[in-house]
Scaffold this motif. Structure first.
Motif, PDB file in Angstrom:
ATOM      1  N   UNK A   1       0.786  -1.220   0.000  1.00  0.00           N
ATOM      2  CA  UNK A   1       0.000   0.000   0.000  1.00  0.00           C
ATOM      3  C   UNK A   1       0.819   1.271   0.000  1.00  0.00           C
ATOM      4  N   UNK A   2       2.139   1.170   0.178  1.00  0.00           N
ATOM      5  CA  UNK A   2       2.989   2.363   0.140  1.00  0.00           C
ATOM      6  C   UNK A   2       3.159   2.852  -1.296  1.00  0.00           C
ATOM      7  N   UNK A   3       3.315   4.158  -1.436  1.00  0.00           N
ATOM      8  CA  UNK A   3       3.622   4.753  -2.738  1.00  0.00           C
ATOM      9  C   UNK A   3       5.131   4.965  -2.796  1.00  0.00           C
ATOM     10  N   UNK A   4       5.799   4.250  -3.714  1.00  0.00           N
ATOM     11  CA  UNK A   4       7.260   4.281  -3.764  1.00  0.00           C
ATOM     12  C   UNK A   4       7.739   4.481  -5.200  1.00  0.00           C
TER      13      UNK A   4
ATOM     14  N   UNK B   1      10.496   3.423 -11.678  1.00  0.00           N
ATOM     15  CA  UNK B   1       9.043   3.222 -11.749  1.00  0.00           C
ATOM     16  C   UNK B   1       8.428   3.692 -10.444  1.00  0.00           C
ATOM     17  N   UNK B   2       7.272   4.395 -10.549  1.00  0.00           N
ATOM     18  CA  UNK B   2       6.571   4.873  -9.366  1.00  0.00           C
ATOM     19  C   UNK B   2       5.173   4.274  -9.338  1.00  0.00           C
ATOM     20  N   UNK B   3       4.730   3.869  -8.149  1.00  0.00           N
ATOM     21  CA  UNK B   3       3.386   3.312  -8.028  1.00  0.00           C
ATOM     22  C   UNK B   3       3.119   2.825  -6.616  1.00  0.00           C
ATOM     23  N   UNK B   4       1.951   2.183  -6.450  1.00  0.00           N
ATOM     24  CA  UNK B   4       1.532   1.635  -5.159  1.00  0.00           C
ATOM     25  C   UNK B   4       1.973   0.180  -5.082  1.00  0.00           C
ATOM     26  N   UNK B   5       2.558  -0.209  -3.951  1.00  0.00           N
ATOM     27  CA  UNK B   5       3.017  -1.593  -3.766  1.00  0.00           C
ATOM     28  C   UNK B   5       1.798  -2.496  -3.601  1.00  0.00           C
ATOM     29  N   UNK B   6       1.646  -3.444  -4.518  1.00  0.00           N
ATOM     30  CA  UNK B   6       0.517  -4.376  -4.444  1.00  0.00           C
ATOM     31  C   UNK B   6       0.928  -5.760  -3.969  1.00  0.00           C
ATOM     32  N   UNK B   7       2.174  -6.134  -4.191  1.00  0.00           N
ATOM     33  CA  UNK B   7       2.637  -7.462  -3.770  1.00  0.00           C
ATOM     34  C   UNK B   7       4.145  -7.424  -3.571  1.00  0.00           C
TER      35      UNK B   7
END
Length: 300
Positions: A144-147, A152-158
């Motif tokens: 759920x973190x935004x990194x 590449x930038x995005x929300x951690x899903x797995x």
């Protein structure tokens, strides 16, 4: 009276049986107890190690700050448990083989060569797993973190020991091997901050603008809908830039992770309504510059 002739072959067999009996008795008296002790200690070590890992996982999972990390902790515990089991079994096996008087030098040499070959063939995979292990151990980011990683930038899903899966703003899934992660930029750890620049006409009194901005900031901070999202007092340092007939005021807001976007939209809306109500003129409109490129060439 009959006499039984003992042949040399029978005599050798008798000596062989006696030697086997002697070796067996020596093994039962000296080596067997040691092997049994090694196996018992290995079993107790495995049980104790498993209990310690389970206690650590249970303790970490009960902490409120670690609730999101439950799956990561389970993965990390599984890896630690596997490494511990392998080491205990490996050392115990070597001790048992030594008690059986088996030469370990060729075995260790063969294992070293095989390990070297596997290391060269799967060095990227090994690097993925090692990086993933330290990412989980150091808690560099959570689900759920935004990194931003590997460009590449995005929300951690797995997360796994080998890869990290991100989903960017347009919904695209990015699967990043952990060996490609050299720098981690986490925008949602502990708190987030957004910087707002409010531009008004140069002629507007500074004291008036600062007073209005502080009133709006205090109003949104006291609003029950947004009070829990703002973690500190909103800072208004003053004028940040002057030029082109306008003055720019700086506003700094700290919020809980991922809450900077709804708070910033609401704050902009309230500032706009406040400025309209108090007849605050905005900055100068955009200008269009016409550049003279010289006389055009006439067609003949």
């Amino acid at each position: 009276m009959f006499y039984v002739a003992i042949t040399p072959e029978a005599e050798n067999l008798r000596e062989l049986i006696v030697a086997w009996r002697s070796d067996a008795m020596e093994f039962l008296h000296q080596h067997a107890p040691r092997i049994l002790l090694i196996l018992v200690l290995a079993f107790l070590g495995l049980r104790l190690f498993k209990i310690i890992v389970e206690k650590m996982v249970a303790f970490q999972s009960k902490r409120p700050s670690q609730a999101v990390r439950a799956s990561q902790i389970q993965t990390l515990a599984g890896v630690i448990n596997s490494i511990g089991v392998f080491l205990i079994v490996f050392v115990s096996g070597l001790e048992v083989l030594q008690e059986l008087n088996i030469n370990l030098a060729p075995l260790l040499a063969s294992a070293g060569i095989a390990g070297l070959a596997i290391g060269f063939g799967a060095q990227t995979l090994v690097k993925d797993v090692i990086n993933g292990f330290f990412i989980l151990l150091e808690n560099q980011y959570d689900l759920g973190d935004s990194i931003r990683i590997a460009g590449v930038k995005g929300i951690v899903e797995a997360m796994s020991m080998r890869t990290t899966t991100l989903r960017d703003d347009d919904g695209t899934i990015h699967i990043v091997p952990n060996s490609e992660i050299h720098i981690v930029s986490n925008t949602t750890r502990d708190w987030s901050q957004f910087t707002m620049r409010v531009v008004v006409a140069f002629e507007e009194p500074s004291d008036k603008i600062l007073k209005l901005l502080r009133e709006v900031s205090q109003e949104i901070k006291n609003d029950p809908e947004y009070a829990s999202d703002i973690v500190s007092d909103i800072q208004i340092p003053g004028i940040d830039r002057v030029g082109n007939g306008e003055a720019e005021y700086l506003v700094l807001v700290k919020t809980r992770p991922t809450k900077q976007y709804p708070v910033s939209r609401e704050l902009r809306r309230r500032i706009k309504e406040c400025f309209i109500k108090n007849n605050v003129r905005s900055g100068s409109a955009g200008r269009v510059y016409v550049v003279d490129q010289g006389p055009a060439t006439q067609a003949s």
